[in-house]
Motif scaffolding. Structure first.
Motif, short mmCIF file in Angstrom:
data_model
loop_
_atom_site.label_atom_id
_atom_site.label_comp_id
_atom_site.label_asym_id
_atom_site.label_seq_id
_atom_site.Cartn_x
_atom_site.Cartn_y
_atom_site.Cartn_z
N ASN A 1 0.88 -1.12 -0.07
CA ASN A 1 0.03 0.00 0.03
C ASN A 1 0.91 1.40 -0.09
O ASN A 1 1.75 1.43 1.00
CB ASN A 1 -0.95 -0.04 1.39
CG ASN A 1 -1.97 1.16 1.31
OD1 ASN A 1 -1.20 2.34 1.43
ND2 ASN A 1 -3.24 0.74 1.37
N HIS A 2 0.75 2.21 -0.89
CA HIS A 2 1.46 3.26 -1.24
C HIS A 2 1.81 4.26 0.21
O HIS A 2 2.56 4.75 0.56
CB HIS A 2 0.96 4.24 -2.35
CG HIS A 2 1.68 5.47 -2.67
ND1 HIS A 2 2.86 5.33 -3.31
CD2 HIS A 2 1.53 6.53 -2.24
CE1 HIS A 2 3.31 6.72 -3.62
NE2 HIS A 2 2.31 7.48 -2.85
N LEU A 3 0.43 4.34 0.80
CA LEU A 3 0.39 4.83 1.97
C LEU A 3 1.23 4.28 3.17
O LEU A 3 1.99 5.06 3.97
CB LEU A 3 -1.06 5.35 2.33
CG LEU A 3 -2.00 5.76 1.36
CD1 LEU A 3 -3.41 5.94 1.83
CD2 LEU A 3 -1.54 7.11 1.03
N ALA B 1 3.61 2.76 2.72
CA ALA B 1 5.24 2.89 2.33
C ALA B 1 5.49 4.46 2.75
O ALA B 1 6.66 4.43 3.49
CB ALA B 1 5.32 2.81 0.92
N HIS B 2 4.92 5.52 2.73
CA HIS B 2 4.92 6.75 3.29
C HIS B 2 5.19 6.62 4.70
O HIS B 2 5.97 7.04 5.46
CB HIS B 2 3.83 7.64 2.82
CG HIS B 2 3.73 8.26 1.59
ND1 HIS B 2 5.27 9.18 1.14
CD2 HIS B 2 3.42 8.55 0.42
CE1 HIS B 2 4.91 9.55 -0.11
NE2 HIS B 2 3.68 9.33 -0.42
N ALA B 3 4.25 5.65 5.28
CA ALA B 3 4.17 5.61 6.75
C ALA B 3 5.59 5.06 7.35
O ALA B 3 5.88 5.40 8.69
CB ALA B 3 2.79 4.71 7.49
N ALA C 1 0.79 13.95 4.38
CA ALA C 1 0.13 15.21 3.57
C ALA C 1 0.85 15.10 2.03
O ALA C 1 1.99 15.25 1.91
CB ALA C 1 0.46 16.35 4.10
N SER C 2 -0.13 14.33 1.08
CA SER C 2 0.37 14.58 -0.22
C SER C 2 -0.57 15.06 -1.11
O SER C 2 -1.50 15.85 -0.65
CB SER C 2 0.70 12.85 -0.50
OG SER C 2 -0.58 12.23 -0.77
N GLY C 3 -0.35 14.91 -2.41
CA GLY C 3 -1.38 15.23 -3.38
C GLY C 3 -3.05 14.88 -3.38
O GLY C 3 -3.81 15.28 -3.41
N THR D 1 8.69 12.85 -0.95
CA THR D 1 8.01 12.72 -2.32
C THR D 1 7.98 11.09 -2.84
O THR D 1 8.96 10.46 -2.26
CB THR D 1 8.53 13.68 -3.40
OG1 THR D 1 9.88 13.56 -3.25
CG2 THR D 1 8.34 15.13 -3.17
N ASP D 2 7.32 10.84 -3.72
CA ASP D 2 7.14 9.36 -4.17
C ASP D 2 8.68 8.95 -4.54
O ASP D 2 9.18 9.54 -5.43
CB ASP D 2 6.03 9.20 -5.23
CG ASP D 2 4.88 9.74 -4.58
OD1 ASP D 2 4.69 9.78 -3.50
OD2 ASP D 2 3.66 9.67 -5.32
N ASN D 3 8.63 7.75 -4.17
CA ASN D 3 10.10 7.07 -4.67
C ASN D 3 10.02 5.69 -4.38
O ASN D 3 8.93 4.98 -3.88
CB ASN D 3 11.15 7.61 -3.53
CG ASN D 3 10.89 7.37 -2.18
OD1 ASN D 3 11.37 6.20 -1.78
ND2 ASN D 3 10.30 8.03 -1.34
N ALA E 1 12.26 3.59 -2.98
CA ALA E 1 12.73 3.03 -1.84
C ALA E 1 11.65 2.82 -0.61
O ALA E 1 11.90 1.84 0.04
CB ALA E 1 14.04 4.02 -1.40
N MET E 2 10.91 3.75 -0.68
CA MET E 2 9.71 3.53 0.22
C MET E 2 9.20 2.32 0.21
O MET E 2 8.56 1.63 0.99
CB MET E 2 9.03 4.80 0.40
CG MET E 2 8.08 5.13 -0.57
SD MET E 2 7.08 6.60 -0.31
CE MET E 2 5.78 6.28 -1.64
N ILE E 3 8.93 1.86 -1.24
CA ILE E 3 8.10 0.68 -1.50
C ILE E 3 8.93 -0.42 -1.15
O ILE E 3 8.31 -1.41 -0.68
CB ILE E 3 7.80 0.73 -3.05
CG1 ILE E 3 6.94 1.96 -3.34
CG2 ILE E 3 6.91 -0.51 -3.27
CD1 ILE E 3 5.90 2.24 -2.79
ZN ZN Z 1 2.75 9.56 -2.27
#
Ligand code: ZN
Ligand code: KG4
Length: 356
Positions: free
Chosen positions: A114-116, A118-120, A138-140, A308-310, A312-314
């Motif tokens: 889940n992309h969120l 990954a940010h988390a 906080a993203s787009g 920002t999206d990348n 490495a977080m995934i």
């Molecule tokens: Zn994002």
């Protein structure tokens, strides 16, 4: 363990390889990001069909580059992770299908991330942050305050009732003729502006819940801009500064409310963590320091390129899930909508199944 991560949810195509040591420490071995900004700029925003096509055209090259930079081969991987949602479905299909192909051919586990999430979890890659912590995402597409309790255990404490903060930045930029992407451009203009010139509303401030609302602020800004049109460069800078000040005051107030809710339900957080594209805004990064100090907690801010999206977080979220034994079958479907509090310690496909 070593995991390849693929990110194609929106307008960045990204691939990365990270290593997670047994004690939980993380290392980025490679991190390749290609932005599609130029392809979408003429349209003033992301065009889903253009995005999907652009992902197809470059993804295999980016993966090859990410692997080459690590001097390792696919057979050295312990898992293959891809963002499976939420996001634009065309891009998700490209990324997830590519990950499945690599996983199938090289007989590696697939992790549908889940992309969120990954940010988390990025704060654990960059700062070794222990659970539980309070996340400001906080993203787009999202604006949330989340209690991060464990890998796969997230409780949403607050969310936006309408627009996301990044979306409000993007729309403000559009109204003021600053183009796309809006966030960095509004921020750059705000530096030269007078934040006190326009009395814009501070929605939600003072409420006990931890929710956000941006649409009233966005409309108020548009009305002010129309009232004083035609706009001089100084007018634009003053509008940007006034907008950013209103956002900042709302964020401070909402985070205090979110941290209060966190403490009531889960005790003191180990940290306040920021993530998502908006967390690369310098003015917001500065105010977060004050919020953390007042709440007697530590602030964890991943470097801007990891906000920002990348990829490495995934890859990292994939490694964290893999370390918990959470893997996904090759039939796993991408999900355009996939709220973070529906991510759990089951696999993505199990969450999908009606009777699972
Ligand atoms: Zn994002
Ligand atoms: O996390 P992200 O890269 O992609 C999404 O998952 O949405 O966030 C992109 C969003 C965009 O709306 C962009 O305008 C905003 O983050 N953003 C910013 C800044 N840099 C990016 N907003 C405010 N200030 C910035 N410096």
């Amino acid at each position: 363990m070593i995991v390849l991560g693929i990110e194609t949810t929106c307008d960045e195509t990204a691939a990365a390889v990270v290593e997670r040591e047994e004690d939980g420490r993380g290392h980025i071995l490679s991190n390749v990001v290609l932005s599609q900004i130029e392809e979408h700029a003429a349209f003033g925003g992301v065009v889903p069909e253009i995005a999907a096509r652009a992902h197809v055209e470059v993804l295999d090259i980016l993966i090859a580059q990410a692997m080459k930079e690590t001097s390792r081969s696919f057979s050295d991987l312990d898992g293959v992770a891809a963002a499976a949602g939420p996001g634009l479905i065309g891009g998700l299909i490209v990324g997830l299908t590519t990950a499945k192909a690599i996983a199938l051919v090289h007989e590696k586990p697939l992790i549908a991330v889940n992309h969120l999430e990954a940010h988390a979890l990025t704060a654990r890659l960059t700062h070794d942050t222990p659970f539980p912590y309070c996340l400001f995402l906080a993203s787009g597409g999202h604006t949330q305050i989340v209690a991060v309790l464990e890998v796969g255990e997230y409780v949403r404490l607050g969310t936006t009732l309408d627009d996301a903060i990044g979306e409000a930045y993007d729309k403000t930029a559009k109204v003021l003729g600053l183009g796309y992407p809006g966030g960095p451009r509004v921020e750059a203009c705000a530096v030269h502006g007078d934040a006190r010139r326009f009395a814009l509303p501070r929605p939600m401030v003072g409420r006990a819940d931890a929710n956000f609302s941006l649409s009233g602020l966005k409309t108020a800004l548009r009305i002010e801009a129309e009232r004083i049109a035609p706009l001089s460069d100084q007018d634009i800078c003053d509008l940007c500064a006034s907008f950013q000040q209103a956002v900042a005051e709302m964020v401070i107030d909402r985070l205090h409310a979110g941290l209060r809710l966190f403490r009531d339900q889960f005790g003191p957080p180990s940290a306040l963590v920021a993530a998502g594209g908006v967390a690369s805004n310098q003015a917001i990064r500065e105010l977060l320091h004050h919020v953390a100090i007042e709440a007697a907690t530590v602030l964890v801010l991943p470097p801007t390129e990891l906000c920002t999206d990348n990829g490495a977080m995934i890859a990292w979220a994939g490694a964290e899930r893999l370390a918990c034994g959470l893997i996904d079958p090759l039939e796993t479907a991408p999900r355009a909508r996939w709220p973070l509090d529906q991510v759990n310690r089951r696999s993505a496909s199990a969450a999908d199944a009606p009777h699972a």
